[in-house]
Motif scaffolding. Structure first.
Motif, PDB file in Angstrom:
ATOM      1  N   PRO A   7     -58.755  69.674 108.361  1.00 40.57           N
ATOM      2  CA  PRO A   7     -58.827  68.223 108.254  1.00 40.57           C
ATOM      3  C   PRO A   7     -59.162  67.573 109.588  1.00 40.57           C
ATOM      4  O   PRO A   7     -58.929  68.135 110.662  1.00 40.57           O
ATOM      5  CB  PRO A   7     -57.417  67.843 107.784  1.00 40.57           C
ATOM      6  CG  PRO A   7     -56.905  69.071 107.099  1.00 40.57           C
ATOM      7  CD  PRO A   7     -57.498  70.217 107.867  1.00 40.57           C
ATOM      8  N   ASP A 103     -56.069  74.001  99.569  1.00 36.62           N
ATOM      9  CA  ASP A 103     -56.338  72.798 100.350  1.00 36.62           C
ATOM     10  C   ASP A 103     -55.134  71.863 100.407  1.00 36.62           C
ATOM     11  O   ASP A 103     -55.236  70.653 100.260  1.00 36.62           O
ATOM     12  CB  ASP A 103     -57.564  72.072  99.795  1.00 36.62           C
ATOM     13  CG  ASP A 103     -58.808  72.930  99.850  1.00 36.62           C
ATOM     14  OD1 ASP A 103     -59.062  73.521 100.914  1.00 36.62           O
ATOM     15  OD2 ASP A 103     -59.510  73.041  98.830  1.00 36.62           O
ATOM     16  N   LEU A 105     -52.404  71.518  98.489  1.00 35.43           N
ATOM     17  CA  LEU A 105     -51.650  71.135  97.299  1.00 35.43           C
ATOM     18  C   LEU A 105     -51.433  72.361  96.426  1.00 35.43           C
ATOM     19  O   LEU A 105     -52.279  73.255  96.373  1.00 35.43           O
ATOM     20  CB  LEU A 105     -52.389  70.056  96.500  1.00 35.43           C
ATOM     21  CG  LEU A 105     -52.496  68.673  97.149  1.00 35.43           C
ATOM     22  CD1 LEU A 105     -53.314  67.740  96.264  1.00 35.43           C
ATOM     23  CD2 LEU A 105     -51.119  68.073  97.431  1.00 35.43           C
ATOM     24  N   GLY A 307     -60.049  66.263  92.892  1.00 35.16           N
ATOM     25  CA  GLY A 307     -59.099  65.796  93.883  1.00 35.16           C
ATOM     26  C   GLY A 307     -59.721  64.861  94.896  1.00 35.16           C
ATOM     27  O   GLY A 307     -60.948  64.825  95.075  1.00 35.16           O
ATOM     28  N   GLU A 309     -58.872  63.531  98.984  1.00 31.12           N
ATOM     29  CA  GLU A 309     -58.079  63.577 100.214  1.00 31.12           C
ATOM     30  C   GLU A 309     -58.602  62.497 101.146  1.00 31.12           C
ATOM     31  O   GLU A 309     -59.817  62.380 101.349  1.00 31.12           O
ATOM     32  CB  GLU A 309     -58.201  64.950 100.866  1.00 31.12           C
ATOM     33  CG  GLU A 309     -57.428  65.097 102.154  1.00 31.12           C
ATOM     34  CD  GLU A 309     -57.520  66.500 102.729  1.00 31.12           C
ATOM     35  OE1 GLU A 309     -57.599  66.623 103.978  1.00 31.12           O
ATOM     36  OE2 GLU A 309     -57.508  67.470 101.948  1.00 31.12           O
ATOM     37  N   GLN A 311     -57.721  59.896 104.791  1.00 32.49           N
ATOM     38  CA  GLN A 311     -56.912  59.600 105.975  1.00 32.49           C
ATOM     39  C   GLN A 311     -57.452  58.358 106.652  1.00 32.49           C
ATOM     40  O   GLN A 311     -58.672  58.135 106.713  1.00 32.49           O
ATOM     41  CB  GLN A 311     -56.947  60.764 106.949  1.00 32.49           C
ATOM     42  CG  GLN A 311     -56.146  60.514 108.222  1.00 32.49           C
ATOM     43  CD  GLN A 311     -56.389  61.581 109.260  1.00 32.49           C
ATOM     44  OE1 GLN A 311     -55.938  62.708 109.099  1.00 32.49           O
ATOM     45  NE2 GLN A 311     -57.113  61.249 110.300  1.00 32.49           N
ATOM     46  N   THR A 320     -52.139  59.726 105.546  1.00 28.89           N
ATOM     47  CA  THR A 320     -52.881  60.786 104.855  1.00 28.89           C
ATOM     48  C   THR A 320     -52.387  60.895 103.428  1.00 28.89           C
ATOM     49  O   THR A 320     -51.173  60.909 103.178  1.00 28.89           O
ATOM     50  CB  THR A 320     -52.693  62.144 105.554  1.00 28.89           C
ATOM     51  OG1 THR A 320     -53.052  62.023 106.932  1.00 28.89           O
ATOM     52  CG2 THR A 320     -53.570  63.209 104.905  1.00 28.89           C
ATOM     53  N   ASP A 321     -53.333  60.957 102.504  1.00 25.57           N
ATOM     54  CA  ASP A 321     -52.970  61.113 101.089  1.00 25.57           C
ATOM     55  C   ASP A 321     -53.836  62.198 100.466  1.00 25.57           C
ATOM     56  O   ASP A 321     -55.057  62.246 100.682  1.00 25.57           O
ATOM     57  CB  ASP A 321     -53.159  59.807 100.331  1.00 25.57           C
ATOM     58  CG  ASP A 321     -52.591  59.889  98.918  1.00 25.57           C
ATOM     59  OD1 ASP A 321     -51.364  60.011  98.795  1.00 25.57           O
ATOM     60  OD2 ASP A 321     -53.383  59.871  97.946  1.00 25.57           O
ATOM     61  N   ARG A 322     -53.179  63.072  99.707  1.00 26.29           N
ATOM     62  CA  ARG A 322     -53.876  64.105  98.949  1.00 26.29           C
ATOM     63  C   ARG A 322     -53.495  63.959  97.483  1.00 26.29           C
ATOM     64  O   ARG A 322     -52.312  63.918  97.150  1.00 26.29           O
ATOM     65  CB  ARG A 322     -53.501  65.505  99.454  1.00 26.29           C
ATOM     66  CG  ARG A 322     -53.907  65.810 100.872  1.00 26.29           C
ATOM     67  CD  ARG A 322     -53.572  67.260 101.231  1.00 26.29           C
ATOM     68  NE  ARG A 322     -53.974  67.597 102.577  1.00 26.29           N
ATOM     69  CZ  ARG A 322     -53.175  67.486 103.649  1.00 26.29           C
ATOM     70  NH1 ARG A 322     -51.929  67.067 103.485  1.00 26.29           N
ATOM     71  NH2 ARG A 322     -53.606  67.798 104.846  1.00 26.29           N
ATOM     72  N   ARG A 324     -54.595  65.387  93.421  1.00 25.62           N
ATOM     73  CA  ARG A 324     -55.422  66.285  92.599  1.00 25.62           C
ATOM     74  C   ARG A 324     -54.893  66.311  91.168  1.00 25.62           C
ATOM     75  O   ARG A 324     -53.680  66.343  90.938  1.00 25.62           O
ATOM     76  CB  ARG A 324     -55.414  67.713  93.151  1.00 25.62           C
ATOM     77  CG  ARG A 324     -56.320  68.668  92.329  1.00 25.62           C
ATOM     78  CD  ARG A 324     -56.558  69.976  93.047  1.00 25.62           C
ATOM     79  NE  ARG A 324     -55.345  70.741  93.210  1.00 25.62           N
ATOM     80  CZ  ARG A 324     -55.052  71.445  94.303  1.00 25.62           C
ATOM     81  NH1 ARG A 324     -55.878  71.462  95.335  1.00 25.62           N
ATOM     82  NH2 ARG A 324     -53.930  72.137  94.368  1.00 25.62           N
ATOM     83  N   ASN A 399     -49.578  64.413  93.949  1.00 27.59           N
ATOM     84  CA  ASN A 399     -49.953  63.499  95.030  1.00 27.59           C
ATOM     85  C   ASN A 399     -48.982  63.670  96.193  1.00 27.59           C
ATOM     86  O   ASN A 399     -47.763  63.721  96.008  1.00 27.59           O
ATOM     87  CB  ASN A 399     -49.925  62.043  94.563  1.00 27.59           C
ATOM     88  CG  ASN A 399     -50.620  61.130  95.562  1.00 27.59           C
ATOM     89  OD1 ASN A 399     -51.826  60.978  95.539  1.00 27.59           O
ATOM     90  ND2 ASN A 399     -49.850  60.510  96.447  1.00 27.59           N
TER      91      ASN A 399
END
Length: 810
Positions: A7, A103, A105, A307, A309, A311, A320-322, A324, A399
C-alpha cells in the motif's frame, strides 16, 4: 527492501525508514502501520513471488510449509489442508487459530468451516507479489478470529510495469496450465494490474479422469492522489480439484515403531479411491429431492468478489478503509473409507454368513467375485462414505476502517491507531452423504461392488449400501443456514524514543449467530431415515430402506450473542542498526462457528448457548526474541509459550472436543547471501501437551495429535542471473496419529528441486520436481492404533511430480 506492490502508506514508511547501510524490510500485515521489522516487537516473515515459484508448490498449503512456525499439512490437494502455528492445536480440520487473508482482508471469517476451509478458495498464480505472515503478537488485536497469526497473500498492483505469459506441463503426470499477468501505468496517477490462469488435467494422483479443471481471473485499478489513493479490485475463481482424504495403507510392527507399506495394487502417495468408474452420487438434496451429483467435481470453489481499498489524509490523520464483498459457493465431494477390511469379512458383516460379492460397474460389471481373498492381489474392500457437501453460500462481506496518526511527544514519537472492523459470514451448507462399497485398487480403476445374502436377496443397489451415511450409524444428514456477525473496535499506541519502542493494543469483539439448522442428529424425535424408491422401479430394495432425509419441518434455531476482549503489549529495543530484541504478551480468542452446532453447547429449543464460554476459545501467548540483519545475513530467534482453549467437532470421527492445551518452544528463521549463493532456513521446536479435557480426561498429559517436536525448512540455491539451481527441503520429526499417543506417524524429509535458465533476457525455461525422491510421508491417520487387520487409513503427501515451464516476460 521496498515492497513495490505494498500500500502507498507502506511505501512512504519504507522510504522514511531506510538506513544508510542496510536494506529495510517492511511489514504491513496485522500491524498498526508499516514498519521496519527490526523496529517491531513481533515475529514476521515474507516470501517473494519469484522465490515461491522456484519451489513449484502444487497448492497454497505447500507455500505455507516454507514459513517458519507454520505447520501446514499439505496432503489434501488444492485445499482442505490442516494448518496451525507454534504448537496451537489442530483439533479437527482447517486453520482455526490462524487467519488466511488476501490483500489484508480474510478469505473467510472462520478458517475451519466444515468442508469449507479457507484455503479451498485460494489460488496462487502470477498475480501474487508476496506472502506475508504475522505469528502471534499483534495478530490478536489487528484481526478478528486469528489469535495465532495471519497469513496474507498480497497481490501485485501495477507499480512495476510489465507482465508475463507462462505455460506449464507435467512431465510425469497430466496437468496443463497457462497463466498470465500484466500491469502498467495509464497515467502518472492511474495504474492497473490483471492476470489469471486456467488449467486442466488428472493432477498429481492417478484418478482415471481430469480431476483438475478451472481457473481464476483477478484485476485491480489504482488511482493515486496527493493525499492518498483508491483501489478497485476483483476476483473470479471457478475451479475443480480432487479432495484427498486418508486412504488405506498396511502397517506392521508396533504402534511405537510402525512400518508403513503400500497395499498391493495401491500406492499411498499416487492413488486414491476416486475412479473413472465411481463418478456419480445418487442422493437427496437439501430439500429431499432426488439428485445425482458428480463426484469428479471434488473441491469446487466458485468465488466472485469485488473490493475497494482507499486511503486519505484528514489533517494529521491517515484514514484507511478496506471493503470487500465475496459471493462464495460450490461443493466439496470426495470419498472417505469408513472401514477397510478383507472382502470376506465385509461381505459377512453386511450380508451375513454365506454372502456373495459381484462387481456393480466397470469393465467387470455383473461378474461374480469368486475368490474374495485374491481380489486385486490384496483381498480388500472399502466401505466408503461419499462426503457430498453442497456449499450453497459462504458469502462474506468485510470492512476494516482505521485512522492513524503520529504525534511528537517529548523526545519520541507516539503512533496512535483507532479502528472498527465489521464482517458478516454466511454458512449455508447441506450434507448429502451416502454409503457405497468399492474394491481397493489404484490407477483410477476402483469399481463398485454388490453384496447378496446367501438366499440371493440384494443388500446393495448398484454398489450403494445406503443413500445416507449408514456406515456412520445414519448420522450427518445436515443442513445449515446461519449468519455470523462480527464487530470489533480496536486501538493501539506505540511510543518510539531512541532505540526503544513500547506498544500496546486492544480489541473488543462482539458478535452474533442467527439462523437455523436441521438434521436428525439434533434428536427430539426428528427422523432422519426413511424408505424411498430411488431407482423408480416400483420396488423398495434393501438399500432403499436406508435413505437419509433432512427433517425440514423441525429445524432448530441458532440465536446467541458473544463478546470478548483481546489485548497485546510489547517492547522492542534496537540496540544497534543491525540488531534488536523484543518481548510480547498477548491474549486473543477465536469465536467458534459451525463446528459448535449439533453439539451440546447450543440449545436445540431456543438456539442460545448452554454455556456462555462455549462460543469463545481464548489463546494466551508470550514470546521473547532477537533479530539480526547485517549485510547478507539475517537471523531471528524467538521463544514462545501458549495456552489454548478449544471446543470443536471432527466430522470424520464424529467426535466433540472440549479441552485446554499448553505449548512452548523455539522458532528460528534466517537467510544468508554471498554472491550467487543464498540460503534461507527455518526450524521450530515445540513441546506441547493436553492439560485439561472435560469429555475425555484420559488424554490429559498427552501430546496433541500430529504435533511433532521439530518442523524445518531450508532452500539453498545458486543463482547467476541467467541460470539458477537449488533445492527446497521441508520436513518433520515423528508425531502421534491421535491424542491417545499410541500409533506414531513417522518423521520425514521431502526434497523439492528446481533449475531455471534464461537463454535470452525475456525468456525463462524452468524444470521443477516436487517430492524429488518420491517419499511416502504421512501427515495424519484416522486410526489411534494399528487395527487387528493391519490396515490404517492415513493421508500422505503427493508423490513425485515433475513439471516444466516456459515464461515470456514483457
Amino acid at each position: 527492501m521496498l515492497v513495490p506492490d505494498a500500500p502507498a502508506w507502506a511505501q512512504e514508511d519504507a522510504k522514511q525508514a531506510v538506513q544508510p547501510k542496510d536494506d529495510v524490510e517492511i511489514v504491513v500485515t496485522a500491524v498498526a502501520r508499516g514498519r521496519d521489522r527490526l523496529d517491531t516487537a513481533i515475529s514476521t516473515s515474507s516470501l517473494k513471488a519469484d522465490e515461491i515459484q522456484k519451489t513449484a508448490p502444487r497448492s497454497v498449503a505447500e507455500i505455507f510449509r516454507n514459513i517458519p512456525g507454520i505447520r501446514s499439512e499439505s496432503s489434501g490437494g488444492e485445499g482442505n489442508a490442516n494448518i496451525s502455528i507454534r504448537g496451537l492445536p489442530i483439533g479437527s480440520g482447517g486453520a482455526k487459530f490462524l487467519q488466511l487473508q488476501e490483500d489484508g482482508l480474510p478469505v473467510l471469517e472462520f478458517g475451519d468451516i466444515t468442508f469449507g476451509n479457507a484455503d479451498i478458495f485460494l489460488r496462487a498464480d502470477l498475480n501474487l507479489a508476496q506472502v506475508e505472515t504475522i505469528r502471534g503478537g499483534s495478530a490478536s488485536t489487528f484481526a478478528s478470529n486469528s489469535p495465532g497469526g495471519v497469513i496474507n497473500l498480497i497481490s501485485k498492483t501495477g507499480e512495476t510495469e510489465g507482465g508475463a505469459v507462462q505455460a506449464t506441463t507435467g512431465l510425469d503426470y497430466r496437468q496443463y496450465r497457462i497463466e498470465f499477468d500484466y500491469g502498467a501505468k495509464l497515467s502518472d496517477s492511474l495504474r492497473f494490474h490483471l492476470g489469471g490462469f486456467y488449467r486442466q488435467g488428472e493432477g498429481p494422483r492417478r484418478l482415471g479422469y481430469d480431476g483438475e479443471k478451472g481457473g481464476q481471473f483477478k484485476f485491480n485499478v489504482t488511482k493515486t492522489f496527493s493525499s492518498g489513493y483508491i483501489r478497485l479490485y476483483g476476483k473470479f475463481l471457478d475451479d475443480r480439484a480432487p479432495g484427498y482424504l486418508p486412504m488405506p495403507v498396511r502397517v506392521t510392527g508396533t504402534n511405537a515403531n510402525p512400518q508403513y507399506q503400500n497395499i498391493p495394487g495401491y500406492v499411498a502417495n499416487r492413488d486414491h479411491l476416486l475412479s473413472r468408474y465411481i463418478t456419480r452420487n445418487v442422493t437427496l438434496d437439501g430439500n429431499n429431492n432426488l439428485v445425482t451429483d458428480d463426484i469428479r467435481d471434488g473441491q469446487h470453489p466458485l468465488v466472485k468478489s469485488l473490493g475497494v481499498e482507499a486511503q486519505t489524509e484528514l489533517g494529521a490523520w491517515t484514514i484507511t478503509d478496506r471493503f470487500r464483498y465475496s459471493s462464495i459457493s460450490g461443493s466439496f465431494t470426495t470419498n472417505f473409507p469408513s472401514n477397510v477390511d478383507s472382502a470376506s469379512a465385509i461381505a459377512t458383516a453386511l450380508g451375513g454368513p454365506g454372502a456373495t460379492l459381484s462387481y456393480a460397474n466397470g469393465p467387470r460389471a455383473g461378474q461374480a467375485i469368486a475368490n474374495p481373498g485374491g481380489l486385486n492381489g490384496n483381498g480388500l474392500l472399502a466401505q466408503i462414505v461419499v462426503f457430498d457437501t453442497r456449499l450453497n453460500s459462504l458469502d462474506n462481506i468485510t470492512n476494516d476502517l482505521r485512522a492513524n496518526r503520529v504525534f511528537d511527544l517529548g523526545r519520541g514519537k507516539l503512533t496512535t491507531t483507532v479502528g472498527f472492523y465489521k464482517s458478516r459470514q454466511t454458512v449455508d451448507t447441506d450434507w448429502l452423504w451416502t454409503s457405497i462399497l468399492s474394491d481397493v485398487r489404484g490407477d483410477g480403476e476402483a469399481a463398485l461392488v454388490n453384496v447378496r445374502r446367501a438366499n440371493g436377496t440384494a443388500v446393495t443397489q448398484d454398489g450403494f449400501y445406503a443413500f445416507g451415511a449408514s456406515y456412520f450409524g445414519g448420522c450427518c444428514r445436515r443442513s445449515y443456514n446461519v449468519d455470523y456477525n462480527v464487530n470489533a473496535p480496536f486501538a493501539s499506541l506505540n511510543y518510539l524514543i531512541g532505540k526503544v519502542s513500547v506498544g500496546a493494543s486492544a480489541r473488543y469483539d462482539f458478535g452474533s449467530a442467527d439462523g437455523t439448522i436441521a438434521g436428525a442428529d439434533l434428536g427430539g424425535g426428528r427422523v432422519g431415515t426413511t424408505s424411498r424408491d430411488i431407482n423408480g422401479d416400483g420396488v423398495i430394495s434393501d438399500a432403499e430402506t436406508r435413505v437419509a432425509v433432512i427433517p425440514l419441518t423441525s429445524p432448530a434455531p441458532v440465536n446467541y450473542r458473544y463478546n470478548y476482549w483481546s489485548y497485546s503489549s510489547g517492547i522492542n529495543y534496537r540496540f544497534a542498526d543491525y540488531m534488536s530484541v523484543f518481548g510480547r504478551y498477548s491474549r486473543g480468542a477465536r469465536a467458534n462457528a459451525d463446528r459448535l452446532l449439533f453439539g451440546p453447547a447450543v440449545s436445540t429449543t431456543d438456539g442460545r448457548l448452554v454455556s456462555r464460554q462455549a462460543a469463545i476459545d481464548f489463546v494466551k501467548q508470550a514470546e521473547i526474541g532477537t533479530k539480526y540483519r547485517r549485510g547478507g545475513l539475517t537471523l531471528n530467534l524467538t521463544g514462545f509459550w501458549a495456552r489454548t482453549e478449544e471446543q470443536n467437532y471432527e466430522a470424520t470421527r464424529q467426535v466433540f472436543i472440549d479441552r485446554t492445551y499448553r505449548a512452548y518452544g523455539l522458532e528460528f528463521d534466517g537467510g544468508y547471501r554471498n554472491g550467487p549463493f543464498s540460503l534461507t532456513a527455518g526450524a521450530t521446536w515445540t513441546k506441547a501437551k493436553i492439560v485439561a479435557d472435560i469429555l475425555n480426561p484420559g488424554v490429559v498429559g498427552n501430546t496433541p495429535r500430529r504435533q511433532a517436536s521439530l518442523i524445518f525448512q531450508a532452500t539453498p540455491q545458486y543463482d547467476i542471473g541467467r541460470f539458477a539451481i537449488g533445492t527446497n527441503i521441508v520436513g518433520t520429526t515423528s508425531s502421534y496419529a491421535q491424542d491417545s499417543n499410541q500409533l506414531k506417524l513417522p518423521g520425514f524429509t521431502q526434497v523439492n528441486a528446481f533449475a531455471q535458465f534464461r537463454p535470452v533476457p525475456r525468456l525463462l525455461v524452468a524444470l521443477n520436481a516436487n517430492n524429488l525422491f518420491n517419499v511416502t510421508a504421512f501427515t495424519e491417520a484416522e486410526d489411534a492404533a494399528i487395527p487387528a487387520n493391519g490396515i490404517v487409513r492415513a493421508r500422505s503427501v503427493n508423490g513425485r511430480t515433475v513439471s516444466t515451464s516456459v515464461r515470456i516476460d514483457f
